[in-house]
Scaffold this motif. Structure first.
Motif, PDB file in Angstrom:
ATOM      1  N   TYR A 274       0.875  -1.177   0.000  1.00  0.00           N
ATOM      2  CA  TYR A 274       0.000   0.000   0.000  1.00  0.00           C
ATOM      3  C   TYR A 274       0.911   1.227   0.000  1.00  0.00           C
ATOM      4  N   VAL A 275       0.868   2.016  -1.076  1.00  0.00           N
ATOM      5  CA  VAL A 275       1.698   3.220  -1.206  1.00  0.00           C
ATOM      6  C   VAL A 275       0.871   4.416  -0.756  1.00  0.00           C
ATOM      7  N   ILE A 276       1.406   5.183   0.182  1.00  0.00           N
ATOM      8  CA  ILE A 276       0.642   6.289   0.768  1.00  0.00           C
ATOM      9  C   ILE A 276       1.548   7.483   1.024  1.00  0.00           C
ATOM     10  N   ASN A 277       1.006   8.697   0.807  1.00  0.00           N
ATOM     11  CA  ASN A 277       1.627   9.931   1.297  1.00  0.00           C
ATOM     12  C   ASN A 277       1.025  10.233   2.661  1.00  0.00           C
ATOM     13  N   SER A 278       1.775  10.102   3.719  1.00  0.00           N
ATOM     14  CA  SER A 278       1.246  10.440   5.039  1.00  0.00           C
ATOM     15  C   SER A 278       1.193  11.953   5.226  1.00  0.00           C
ATOM     16  N   PRO A 283      -2.525  14.719  -4.608  1.00  0.00           N
ATOM     17  CA  PRO A 283      -2.568  16.142  -4.957  1.00  0.00           C
ATOM     18  C   PRO A 283      -3.286  17.058  -3.968  1.00  0.00           C
ATOM     19  N   THR A 284      -3.648  16.619  -2.751  1.00  0.00           N
ATOM     20  CA  THR A 284      -4.521  17.433  -1.906  1.00  0.00           C
ATOM     21  C   THR A 284      -3.789  18.267  -0.865  1.00  0.00           C
ATOM     22  N   SER A 285      -2.515  17.980  -0.604  1.00  0.00           N
ATOM     23  CA  SER A 285      -1.723  18.639   0.447  1.00  0.00           C
ATOM     24  C   SER A 285      -2.300  18.409   1.844  1.00  0.00           C
ATOM     25  N   THR A 286      -3.118  17.377   2.014  1.00  0.00           N
ATOM     26  CA  THR A 286      -3.600  17.008   3.344  1.00  0.00           C
ATOM     27  C   THR A 286      -2.624  16.017   3.977  1.00  0.00           C
ATOM     28  N   ILE A 307       3.531  -1.448   3.935  1.00  0.00           N
ATOM     29  CA  ILE A 307       3.214  -0.047   3.630  1.00  0.00           C
ATOM     30  C   ILE A 307       4.453   0.641   3.078  1.00  0.00           C
ATOM     31  N   VAL A 308       4.295   1.344   1.975  1.00  0.00           N
ATOM     32  CA  VAL A 308       5.367   2.148   1.390  1.00  0.00           C
ATOM     33  C   VAL A 308       4.991   3.608   1.606  1.00  0.00           C
ATOM     34  N   GLU A 309       5.723   4.278   2.481  1.00  0.00           N
ATOM     35  CA  GLU A 309       5.422   5.667   2.828  1.00  0.00           C
ATOM     36  C   GLU A 309       6.278   6.599   1.974  1.00  0.00           C
ATOM     37  N   ASP A 310       5.639   7.242   1.011  1.00  0.00           N
ATOM     38  CA  ASP A 310       6.317   8.163   0.099  1.00  0.00           C
ATOM     39  C   ASP A 310       6.257   9.556   0.724  1.00  0.00           C
ATOM     40  N   ASP A 311       7.396  10.035   1.209  1.00  0.00           N
ATOM     41  CA  ASP A 311       7.449  11.321   1.926  1.00  0.00           C
ATOM     42  C   ASP A 311       8.250  12.350   1.139  1.00  0.00           C
ATOM     43  N   ILE A 312       8.036  12.397  -0.172  1.00  0.00           N
ATOM     44  CA  ILE A 312       8.801  13.284  -1.035  1.00  0.00           C
ATOM     45  C   ILE A 312       8.582  14.764  -0.686  1.00  0.00           C
ATOM     46  N   TYR A 313       7.422  15.103  -0.106  1.00  0.00           N
ATOM     47  CA  TYR A 313       7.149  16.506   0.227  1.00  0.00           C
ATOM     48  C   TYR A 313       7.514  16.831   1.681  1.00  0.00           C
ATOM     49  N   CYS A 314       8.275  15.953   2.311  1.00  0.00           N
ATOM     50  CA  CYS A 314       8.648  16.101   3.711  1.00  0.00           C
ATOM     51  C   CYS A 314       9.154  17.496   4.042  1.00  0.00           C
ATOM     52  N   ASP A 315      10.064  18.025   3.245  1.00  0.00           N
ATOM     53  CA  ASP A 315      10.751  19.258   3.596  1.00  0.00           C
ATOM     54  C   ASP A 315       9.902  20.503   3.380  1.00  0.00           C
ATOM     55  N   LEU A 316       8.729  20.346   2.757  1.00  0.00           N
ATOM     56  CA  LEU A 316       7.822  21.484   2.621  1.00  0.00           C
ATOM     57  C   LEU A 316       6.912  21.618   3.838  1.00  0.00           C
ATOM     58  N   HIS A 317       6.964  20.639   4.731  1.00  0.00           N
ATOM     59  CA  HIS A 317       6.173  20.699   5.958  1.00  0.00           C
ATOM     60  C   HIS A 317       7.000  21.387   7.046  1.00  0.00           C
ATOM     61  N   PRO A 318       6.412  22.274   7.826  1.00  0.00           N
ATOM     62  CA  PRO A 318       7.208  23.034   8.809  1.00  0.00           C
ATOM     63  C   PRO A 318       7.669  22.224  10.003  1.00  0.00           C
ATOM     64  N   GLY A 319       7.177  21.002  10.180  1.00  0.00           N
ATOM     65  CA  GLY A 319       7.614  20.173  11.299  1.00  0.00           C
ATOM     66  C   GLY A 319       6.537  20.039  12.356  1.00  0.00           C
ATOM     67  N   GLY A 430       2.285  23.000   2.103  1.00  0.00           N
ATOM     68  CA  GLY A 430       2.317  22.333   0.805  1.00  0.00           C
ATOM     69  C   GLY A 430       2.062  23.273  -0.351  1.00  0.00           C
ATOM     70  N   MET A 431       2.181  22.714  -1.566  1.00  0.00           N
ATOM     71  CA  MET A 431       2.075  23.546  -2.761  1.00  0.00           C
ATOM     72  C   MET A 431       0.831  23.285  -3.598  1.00  0.00           C
ATOM     73  N   PHE A 432       0.007  22.278  -3.242  1.00  0.00           N
ATOM     74  CA  PHE A 432      -1.075  21.882  -4.130  1.00  0.00           C
ATOM     75  C   PHE A 432      -2.444  22.306  -3.637  1.00  0.00           C
ATOM     76  N   ALA A 433      -3.328  22.505  -4.611  1.00  0.00           N
ATOM     77  CA  ALA A 433      -4.751  22.693  -4.373  1.00  0.00           C
ATOM     78  C   ALA A 433      -5.488  21.672  -5.229  1.00  0.00           C
ATOM     79  N   TRP A 434      -6.412  20.952  -4.613  1.00  0.00           N
ATOM     80  CA  TRP A 434      -7.209  19.936  -5.319  1.00  0.00           C
ATOM     81  C   TRP A 434      -8.607  20.530  -5.480  1.00  0.00           C
ATOM     82  N   VAL A 435      -8.856  21.125  -6.640  1.00  0.00           N
ATOM     83  CA  VAL A 435     -10.035  21.972  -6.821  1.00  0.00           C
ATOM     84  C   VAL A 435     -11.090  21.276  -7.670  1.00  0.00           C
TER      85      VAL A 435
END
Length: 494
Positions: A274-278, A283-286, A307-319, A430-435
């Motif tokens: 199961y591949v997931i962005n935590s 595309p939702t930035s949630t 579980i495969v946790e894809d955290d490519i946007y990790c560094d755009l999160h303030p912590g 994050g940088m995305f909007a899911w409109v």
């Protein structure tokens, strides 16, 4: 110049280019020669098969060194204009539309919107058009930050520093598991996320794309099932399908997956992965809530999938000190979770530096699989990434990027509502909007392409690829007034 007659096959021409310009013209002699010969070939003044003057003759005719001529001819060979025939000299290469490369960048986007092109909108369509010569401000469907938001000077400095290292370090293969100092630096980075991973548990990859491919090939065989979020990053759908795997989408809600559907489909399909962005889901930035994170791990344990946790946007999160951020790998400590990361979104897409963190045993198997696929990843790119990460400037760069995203996100979301887009509340990072546009975004994307604007329609973000009224927008790439004018015109007339 003694003459300007064309060269003919088998008979070297005399002087092929206009008089070489003043030596202080801001262009090297080699570049002047290359540009002039290219122009003559492009204008059909030098035809395919024509033999070029010998190096000695060209040098004598134009008052340049033989070294300059050799370097110029070699560059023209590399660019596909000339070919070298052993013992015979240099000749103009026979050219066709396939090897001309369509040198003009302007028609490239127009070609994508050619009404005679029967290709439907699909994942390949979007990827192909993302790589066309389109200004970033006209690509609101892009998944990367504008280049001017990134630290180009820092990348250049790191490249120069790496270039000053001993040549033998740059000319040989890198280590199959990855540049050790970088893996040691990644150990520190993961520790900040409360994930314990020693260097021998980390494998570097050519971006997260290769990381996903390696893991999928290690765990699945044709006919096996892989779960992904729905919506999710579109590229992996085609990549997994190419291995023979069946890709099944799990509905993604504001705080993570639909747990009831995850449990139901897990019992039905018995997935392998199961591949997931935590965090900062594409595309939702949630982001995944802590309560759901524990339930996802429980369901994975019950049904035996990884579980495969894809955290490519990790560094755009303030912590987590600023905003809650729950990572499955931090809860699980790499037992049933494989953690993926990289720097294409925050450092430079062109570096293609990613990594996998997992158990020591699996890391070795993945390193072996990586060797079978590519031998090693780029040691040079990994040395550059290490230089940037280890010198302390990267943190300040990330602070600037996050602050800049924060400064535009609210404005963009308010403008979306005024333009007829249902965007909902702006995510905290994050940088995305899911409109929601209210219309089929495949049709909207086609009309946008005709206006030289690249959108990312929602159908591409679902494994089913069914028509959707949703689309992904990059808030950092929504600063161009003509994009808003296009959206308001199209949505107002729908």
């Amino acid at each position: 110049m003694a003459s300007t007659q064309n060269a003919t096959a088998g008979a070297p021409g005399a002087a092929l280019i206009a008089p070489l310009m003043a030596r202080g013209a801001g262009e090297t002699l080699m570049d002047q020669i290359v540009r002039s010969i290219r122009a003559r070939i492009d204008d059909k003044l030098l035809r395919g098969g024509s033999r070029m003057p010998s190096i000695r003759r060209f040098a004598a005719s134009h008052g340049v060194s033989a070294f300059t001529v050799v370097a110029s001819y070699d560059k023209l060979v590399a660019q596909g204009y000339l070919e070298s025939r052993r013992g015979a000299g240099f000749f103009v290469r026979e050219r066709s539309p396939l090897n001309t490369g369509e040198r003009s960048a302007a028609p490239m986007l127009a070609a994508a919107s050619d009404p005679g092109d029967p290709r439907p909108l699909d994942v390949v369509w979007l990827i192909r058009n993302l790589f066309r010569a389109v200004p970033m401000q006209d690509v609101p469907g892009s998944g990367v930050l504008p280049s001017e938001w990134l630290d180009g000077a820092g990348i250049a400095n790191a490249l120069r520093s790496v270039g000053r290292q001993h040549a033998s370090l740059l000319l040989n293969y890198g280590a199959p598991q990855g540049f050790l100092p970088l893996r040691q630096q990644l150990q520190l980075k993961l520790a900040e996320l409360e994930i314990e991973a020693a260097p021998h548990q980390i494998v570097t990859t050519v971006g997260v794309t290769q990381a996903l491919d390696l893991v999928a090939r290690e765990f699945t065989r044709p006919g096996d099932t892989i779960f992904v979020d729905d919506p999710a990053w579109f590229l992996m759908f085609g990549s997994f399908a190419a291995t023979g795997a069946r890709v099944v989408g799990i509905p993604r809600l504001a705080d993570g997956p639909d747990l009831a559907r995850l449990a139901e489909l897990a019992a039905l399909h018995k997935p392998r992965l199961y591949v997931i962005n935590s965090v900062l889901h594409n595309p939702t930035s949630t982001s995944l809530s802590a309560a759901k994170a524990f339930q996802v791990l429980r369901i994975a344990e019950e049904h035996g999938f990884t579980i495969v946790e894809d955290d490519i946007y990790c560094d755009l999160h303030p912590g987590s000190a600023v905003q809650p951020a729950t990572r499955l790998a931090a809860l699980d400590q790499l037992d049933r979770v494989i953690y993926l990361g990289g720097f294409s979104k925050s450092m430079a897409a062109n570096l293609r530096v990613g990594f996998i963190a997992t158990s020591a045993e699996l890391a070795q198997r993945l390193a072996d699989r990586k060797m079978l696929a590519t031998l090693t990843s780029s040691d040079i790119g990994e040395r550059v990434a290490y230089k940037i990460l280890s010198e302390g400037v990267y943190r300040k760069h990330l602070d600037r990027v996050r602050a800049r995203l924060d400064s535009v996100r609210g404005k963009v979301f308010r403008q979306m509502e005024r333009s007829g887009l249902a965007a909902g509340p702006a995510p905290a990072a994050g940088m995305f909007a899911w409109v929601d546009t209210g219309i089929d975004t495949n049709l909207l994307a086609e009309r946008a392409m005709a206006a030289d604007i690249l959108l990312a329609p929602g159908s591409l973000f679902s494994p089913s690829q069914l028509p959707s009224t949703r689309m992904r927008l990059n808030v950092a790439a929504m600063q161009e007034p003509r994009i808003w004018a296009f959206l308001e015109r199209e949505l107002g007339s729908s």
